[in-house]
Enzyme design. Sequence first.
Site, PDB file in Angstrom:
ATOM      1  N   SER A 152       0.856  -1.184   0.000  1.00 40.86           N
ATOM      2  CA  SER A 152       0.000   0.000   0.000  1.00 40.86           C
ATOM      3  C   SER A 152       0.890   1.231   0.000  1.00 40.86           C
ATOM      4  CB  SER A 152      -0.899   0.008   1.239  1.00 40.86           C
ATOM      5  OG  SER A 152      -1.460   1.296   1.373  1.00 40.86           O
TER       6      SER A 152
ATOM      7  N   HIS B 285      -8.114   1.340  -4.467  1.00 40.49           N
ATOM      8  CA  HIS B 285      -9.106   1.091  -3.407  1.00 40.49           C
ATOM      9  C   HIS B 285      -9.802   2.415  -3.108  1.00 40.49           C
ATOM     10  CE1 HIS B 285      -9.625   0.103   1.208  1.00 40.49           C
ATOM     11  NE2 HIS B 285     -10.773   0.252   0.599  1.00 40.49           N
TER      12      HIS B 285
ATOM     13  N   MET C   3     -11.928  -5.842   4.475  1.00 40.84           N
ATOM     14  CA  MET C   3     -11.165  -4.928   5.335  1.00 40.84           C
ATOM     15  C   MET C   3     -10.923  -5.624   6.669  1.00 40.84           C
ATOM     16  SD  MET C   3     -10.417  -2.258   3.638  1.00 40.84           S
ATOM     17  CE  MET C   3      -9.550  -1.434   4.980  1.00 40.84           C
TER      18      MET C   3
ATOM     19  N   SER D 111       2.222  -0.393   6.433  1.00 37.66           N
ATOM     20  CA  SER D 111       3.241  -0.038   7.430  1.00 37.66           C
ATOM     21  C   SER D 111       4.220  -1.183   7.702  1.00 37.66           C
ATOM     22  CB  SER D 111       2.576   0.430   8.722  1.00 37.66           C
ATOM     23  OG  SER D 111       1.621  -0.501   9.151  1.00 37.66           O
TER      24      SER D 111
HETATM   25  C1  DX5 Z   1      -6.575   1.657   5.232  1.00 39.39           C
HETATM   26  C2  DX5 Z   1      -6.059   1.348   3.859  1.00 39.39           C
HETATM   27  C3  DX5 Z   1      -4.932   0.397   3.818  1.00 39.39           C
HETATM   28  C4  DX5 Z   1      -3.700   0.811   4.588  1.00 39.39           C
HETATM   29  C5  DX5 Z   1      -3.144  -0.440   5.157  1.00 39.39           C
HETATM   30  O1  DX5 Z   1      -7.720   2.398   5.099  1.00 39.39           O
HETATM   31  O2  DX5 Z   1      -7.103   0.788   3.085  1.00 39.39           O
HETATM   32  O3  DX5 Z   1      -4.602   0.021   2.489  1.00 39.39           O
HETATM   33  O4  DX5 Z   1      -2.726   1.471   3.841  1.00 39.39           O
HETATM   34  O5  DX5 Z   1      -2.130  -0.133   6.016  1.00 39.39           O
HETATM   35  P1  DX5 Z   1      -1.516  -1.148   7.052  1.00 39.39           P
HETATM   36  O6  DX5 Z   1      -0.959  -2.323   6.275  1.00 39.39           O
HETATM   37  O7  DX5 Z   1      -0.469  -0.336   7.732  1.00 39.39           O
HETATM   38  O8  DX5 Z   1      -2.620  -1.585   7.978  1.00 39.39           O
HETATM   39 ZN    ZN Z   2      -6.532  -0.044   1.122  1.00 45.46          ZN
END
Ligand code: DX5
Ligand code: ZN
Length: 214
Positions: A7, A65, A136, A197
């Site tokens: 991401s 997304h 999610m 992250s």
């Molecule tokens: C959150 C996003 C994710 C986010 C994930 O709303 O949809 O794609 O970047 O981040 P991590 O892997 O740090 O949870």
């Molecule tokens: Zn996402």
Amino acid sequence: MVKILPSLLAADFTALGEDIGKMEDAGADIFHLDIMDGQFVPNISYGLPVAAAIAKKASIPLDVHLMTQDPDQFIPEFAEMGVDMVSFHIEATPHPHRVMQLIQSHGMKAGIVLNPHTPADSLSYLLREVDYVLVMTVNPGFGGQKFIASCVDKIKALDGMRKKHGYDFEIEVDGGINDETAGICIEAGAGLLVSGSHLFSSPDWKQAVGALKG
Ligand code: DX5
Ligand code: ZN
């Protein structure tokens, strides 16, 4: 075959081009682009000009997304810049089937996203035609949150529905994915793993991408 989708929300925005090249060298399969509007989710990330710049630089496929209130907006623009996959939240529109068709009519794969509280059953009449379902595993809007374990049952339920009916949609997971939660999601039936992250803060990206595949 499991695919890893870094991401870019967790990338260094002052060195985005460099991070894109380094993640591709590390073996990333697809880039995940998080578009937020400050309405559907309490955050704003980046929009079309930045997505277009990413599309120009990246040589692997792109997965957008949409965390936006009107997901039917901007679909032609994403197709035009060469995006391969677009997903939207079922909670954001009364017409998910129409939005899915719109995305597919522009030659892209359509994904439907479920917030943590939304049941797998809400997709019953969409699963035949949808290309992927994004489960999610955190509440959308921010990176760096903790994986919500109850979402694993939803992945299993979707996998069960897929097998029962012989459907071929893919299952993607997003939020709190690390070495431990990746294995749990793969086991439950997920094949597309988004990681922000965890991946970008790893000292060795190649090792980290490989480890997520299990
Ligand atoms: C959150 C996003 C994710 C986010 C994930 O709303 O949809 O794609 O970047 O981040 P991590 O892997 O740090 O949870
Ligand atoms: Zn996402």
